[in-house]
Scaffold this active site. Structure first.
Site: not given
Lengths: 500, 500
Positions: B118, B152, B173-174, B232, B295
């Protein structure tokens, strides 16, 4: 006493003889001390015989030394010029064959923005190693010398030496001279628009009529060009005629003349390198917004290189110099030229200055030496061009260091420079246009970094990383297989250790 | 009166409710004015019902507004938080299906260093467009507001808004919190080395015994971590314990403990996201020299993603959240969570504060608002973590501008920051290590640039360029076919025009 000029890999006889001619013809370099170095006895004998015959016949007060000892050659040098290609060009063809047997058409070295058959990056281990060794010799024995890298890959080798050593380095390539093609476009358009004259067939066949007409119509002082990029990925970022943007002439040429030009060109072209205005060049212009110059046309993506038929569609009947056809023609030409030079060099029945009269090479290298050594500032040099003598800008490859502000500092850029006794200084600054940055510079720099990592640091994974993003890779086993096939070549024993 | 806080796409009910909980629990934000905006009536009703019930039950002096009018919501805002995903998540699954029918496993959006199902880049046309529109609204109606991008692709969207607009933007973003996994490694090693105790099975199953032991053995003040990279693709560039490099504990864990850990983990793992120490993470550490965080583990090259079996080898029984299995589980979870929240929100027989007691989300966003609005400087925030309360560093995504000196200035980096009333300021500077730069940053930035070019400028060629370097591309026709298949989806009428 003049400068000590050293040729490493001097047995690249045609190239060395052309530069020697420039030196012989330059009044201010006639007292140079020439050192010819090669590891091949036959080739070394060939080039030194040739050089000494000229010197004797023409009574040039120049010392010519021949040696197989690199350190001896380099000691105290002012200029070190290298065309050395360890293991010879056929070695790379073996790796290409091994690659093709495992599904990598034209070899694992051929990838986006580098399809040039003799621009050896990922499989250039011995080449990169040799250039590091030469540079270390220069650091030790001639720390103030200039190192001119003529061997491909100019981008990677110049970047490597610039980053890893203290040597003064510049990468030399005449590809930038390809900008003349847009002046021909201008001539074709002006001939038609102003005089109702069609010179397209002359230009498509590179006949004198094209250039004569060009010089009648165009005052070259009215044309301004600028190229930006890296070696083999350099683009015409400025093209002006009488102070106005002249890309519109190219646009009209594409609309009205390109088909006729291509049809004549396809019918008559005599060289796989005859590509300046080929369909691939024009398609790249349409796609990226600027005309690719010189060997840049041979780049692009797999769109232009998928298979022989694709290459022929974009690059004409030979599929360009990097197709299986063009590659064979390149090898044949290299062999013929050496044969021809050897015949003349060893034929003592005729003066060498008659069988091979000295003439300027058109290369920039002797201008660089003259400027640096004799303190004559220059940002252009005279060449035979378009059927006459013109001044061309001096472009060389040097570490970026802000010349192109949106590229990394430590990558070699091909840029217009001014040369004087204090060094080589970039003239044009600015940024590379956005689309070129995104679609050309980023992918090309990525591959350059990967090739440097692979050849300098080694490890099998550096080859894996190269291939896992390759469009030709069909499965993971294929990657292992092709790496094994290449590393198992008898010549690659040492290289296999490096990549283990 | 406190700040005006606007949620765009507020119908992402679970996320919005978690952030609302943080706001409700923060003494200094209890007088905020909350605006919930969504285009979906049902979802908007759901989240506003939920919010108003809390406010009423807990007697919080807060105004809650619900609207479908984005401009009205944004007008005069202090903070705009967006989780909006136009056309919904199933729309992207249609494009994935169309891609797979033409040989692009997991969709044309899944490429090197972005396999997250996603994280919509190349096919995110409507998403990119919406975020530009939101930003334009902010420029017009709330020019001083902070825009927090939670949707995202955080990397691309934050970069785009930072470059193209004047809006104060930060991407949230965690994922960076994944650094806790190395602290668990440290605990496993110290438990064994110091106390002869094996807590590996507890840690592999994330049982309290692992964290209890961890807190007994390790004083978290003795651990220092730093992450560097992009959203990411962020890496543990510093890991110290008591002032010494602690990567050696990871090395020993890999040698002695990883197999046992993986075997328990494979047997028991209950989530496709349970990947911090999975074989892919460790292989990336071995390959690139640093541990991928959060991620980032889901990235890498096709080495980890070639097919389902490959994904399962590297990411465990579900093949990670981005396999066909993991993707279905993600969709199922999203649906269940909404269903569950709706059940509680509309069940007036029980106080909402009992069925869903307020608890801190662990997200950084309310700390940011509190610091910015109330002028409380902070570079860390308190979270429940490892079975206790700890302070975690604040990491957000902002334009680089020299924070990481060997990355371009105009790309969003994920970095440790200090926040105060004057803004968000990066703390840690330096360079990204060489190997990460070459093999991760360059390819990822290239794809980000291509996605931005495609979505902002359009043209079919921007899709072609994306696919001509794709390892899944088998021939040129396949590229045309998949582009056609995607653009012919009924939802993609407008998008097809953009890419024509």
């Amino acid at each position: 006493m003049g400068p000590k000029i050293v040729f490493i890999g001097a047995g690249s006889a045609r190239w060395t003889s052309r530069i020697l001619a420039d030196i012989f013809l330059n009044e201010d370099l006639r007292d140079s001390e020439i050192w010819l170095m090669d590891i091949d006895d036959y080739r070394l004998n060939l080039i030194s015989t040739l050089a000494r015959r000229y010197v004797k016949e023409l009574k040039i007060p120049m010392e010519v030394h021949a040696t197989k000892d690199r350190a001896e050659a380099i000691k105290g040098a002012d200029f070190v010029i290298s065309t050395a290609l360890p293991k010879g060009y056929m070695y790379y063809e073996k790796m290409r064959d091994a690659s093709e047997e495992h599904g990598y058409y034209r070899g694992i070295n051929s990838v986006e923005w580098n399809y040039v058959g003799d621009y050896h990056t990922i499989w250039g281990y011995y080449l990169f190693k040799l250039y590091m060794e030469i540079a270390r010799d220069i650091e030790d024995f001639a720390p103030d010398a200039w190192f001119f890298i003529v061997s491909n890959p100019v981008l990677e080798l110049t970047t490597m030496i610039g980053r890893e050593t203290k040597v003064n380095v510049a990468g030399i390539c005449h590809g930038f001279l390809g900008y003349r093609s847009v002046i021909e476009v201008l001539a074709m358009r002006l001939a038609k628009e102003k005089f109702g004259k069609n010179i397209i067939p002359h230009c498509a066949t590179h006949r004198a009529e094209c250039y004569d007409e060009l010089r009648r119509i165009i005052n070259l002082e009215d044309v301004e060009v600028e190229m930006k990029g890296l070696n083999h990925v350099i683009w015409l970022t400025k093209f002006e005629y009488k102070g106005e943007d002249a890309y519109k002439y190219l646009d009209n040429w594409i609309k009205e003349d390109a088909e006729e030009y291509w049809s004549v060109w396809r019918e008559h072209t005599m060289s796989p390198w005859d590509l300046d205005l080929c369909p691939a060049a024009i398609d790249m212009y349409k796609t990226y917004g600027y005309l690719p110059i010189g060997d840049s046309v041979r780049g692009g993506t797999w769109k232009y290189h998928w298979d022989l038929r694709t290459k022929q569609y974009w690059y004409g009947p030979y599929g360009g110099p990097d197709s299986e056809i063009g590659c064979a023609i390149r090898i044949l030409q290299v062999r013929r030229r050496i044969e021809e030079i050897a015949r003349m060099a060893f034929d003592r029945s005729r003066p060498i200055s008659q069988s091979m009269p000295l003439k300027p090479s058109g290369e920039v290298i002797v201008t660089l030496m003259d400027s640096l050594y004799n303190g004559k500032p220059a940002d252009s040099y005279e060449i035979s061009f378009l059927s006459g003598q013109v001044r061309a800008p001096i472009y060389v490859n040097i570490l970026n260091n802000g010349t192109i502000s949106n590229l990394p500092d430590d990558i070699a850029v091909e840029t217009h420079v001014r040369v004087d006794s204090s060094g080589i200084h970039p003239i044009s600054r600015g940024t590379i246009p956005d689309k070129l940055y995104k679609y050309v510079m980023l992918p090309r720099i990525t591959r350059a970094e990967w090739a440097l990592e692979a050849n300098l640091r080694g490890g099998r994974d550096t080859l894996f990383q190269w291939l896992i993003v390759d469009v030709r890779t069909r499965n993971m086993k294929q990657i292992d297989d092709v790496i094994n096939a290449i590393l198992e070549l008898p010549e690659n024993k040492e290289m296999a250790k490096h990549f283990s």
